[in-house]
Design a protein around this motif. Structure first.
Motif: not given
Length: 352
Positions: A59-74
């Motif tokens: 969750v932390w990674h998706g909020l601040f380091h969006n890779s555009g794939t996987g959990n980051d997109v969700i």
């Protein structure tokens, strides 16, 4: 004959020593900070929990380091907009309920109970079905108009200045039943409208996106600021018109500003995710048990704790029916119904 408890502000008129006042203020401020912490925790859980659980590290990674794939997109495209919209709508409904209770001196006042949300919903359904409006930026204005018209109508039907809790509750119930009957009739006659609105009309955060958040937040933000600015005159208004005048409150201006505030908050919230009931009823009563009758503390607490309730209900709805979900409006109605009955019994307002 109607039997009402005297307003809380009139129940304890004895002077309070300054040291006790400072201690209460410190405790209230500390409690508000704790409430903010609980809200942040619920937000984190709301982003992490769903049909697919996401570890907090992701969750932390998706909020601040969006890779555009996987959990980051969700996290970025689905869970974050849903949580932000829940924050806005929860704060709007809680503040609207607290303002309405102070304005009408009615402990049962709440946007859903008094027909305000139903008015906004009926206006939005009309806009979609009859005028072809499909975007939230278009039908948000209809939501504001519907909320304003119904709030004034219910207040007038309930007896205006002589309104009692039971009269307002009955007028609001009648208006809500009539308006939702109209909403259901329009949906049955227009299959396209039914497809677009079948989740919206029960109150849902499921279709939230950043576009929706971006379009409603200015209206809700103005409503929140306005509610906080009129806290002091609302304190005076709760004591009765004569006392409020003697304290220098401008009753007409306070009532107009309060109605504008409720219209902005309810219109924006309903346009974004449909009519959600009982949030504005439950939270202000909980807050009064913590802060006492001072609106200067009730309103900030309601703005923080109402999103806690709404987001908590949203998470619960996602968990109990996984991988499907129960819409948040249904969860709040199931929880709020028994609370409403208990309030009526405790306040002894059921007898005429």
């Amino acid at each position: 004959m109607l039997v009402d408890s005297p307003p809380e502000s009139e129940q304890s008129a004895a002077p309070v020593p300054p040291t006790v006042t400072r201690k209460r203020r410190t405790l209230r401020a500390a409690g508000l900070l704790v409430a903010v912490g609980v809200l942040l925790l619920v937000c984190a859980v709301g982003i992490a929990v769903g049909a697919k659980s996401i570890p907090l590290g992701d969750v932390w990674h998706g909020l601040f380091h969006n890779s555009g794939t996987g959990n980051d997109v969700i996290v970025r495209d689905v869970r974050l907009p849903r949580t932000l919209l829940g924050l806005l709508v929860g704060a709007a409904l809680g503040l609207a309920g607290a303002v309405m209770q102070a304005l009408t001196r009615n402990p049962l006042a709440e946007p859903g109970l008094l027909g305000v949300n139903a008015g906004a919903a009926a206006a939005v359904v009309s806009a979609i079905s009859f005028f072809g409006v499909t975007s939230i930026s278009g039908y948000v204005w209809f939501a504001f108009a519907g909320a304003a018209v119904v709030s004034v109508a219910v207040y007038a039907l309930g007896g205006s200045r002589g309104a009692t809790p039971v009269r307002l509750a009955l007028a609001g119930t009648a208006a809500t039943a009539a308006l939702f009957g109209y909403v259901n009739a329009v949906q049955l006659l227009d299959s396209a409208a039914l497809d677009r609105l079948r989740f919206w009309t029960v109150g849902s955060l499921a279709s939230a996106d950043m576009s929706t958040v971006g379009k409603v937040w200015p209206f809700i933000a103005v409503g929140i600021v306005l509610a906080l600015l009129i806290a002091r005159p609302l304190n005076a208004l709760e004591m009765g018109d004569d006392t409020a005048r003697s304290l220098g409150a401008n009753l007409t201006r306070t009532r107009v500003l309060a109605m504008v505030c409720v219209t902005l908050l309810c219109g924006g919230a309903t346009a974004a995710c449909g009519p959600i009931v009982f949030v504005g009823l439950m939270v202000p009563h909980l807050v009064r048990a913590i802060t006492g009758p001072d609106m200067r503390w009730i309103l900030p607490y309601a703005a923080v704790l109402s999103p806690v309730l709404l987001l908590g209900a949203d998470v619960l709805g996602r968990v109990v029916a996984r991988p499907a979900e129960v819409q948040v409006g249904i969860v709040t109605a199931i929880v709020g119904g028994p609370v409403f009955i208990q309030l009526v019994r405790r306040k002894r307002m059921a007898q005429l």
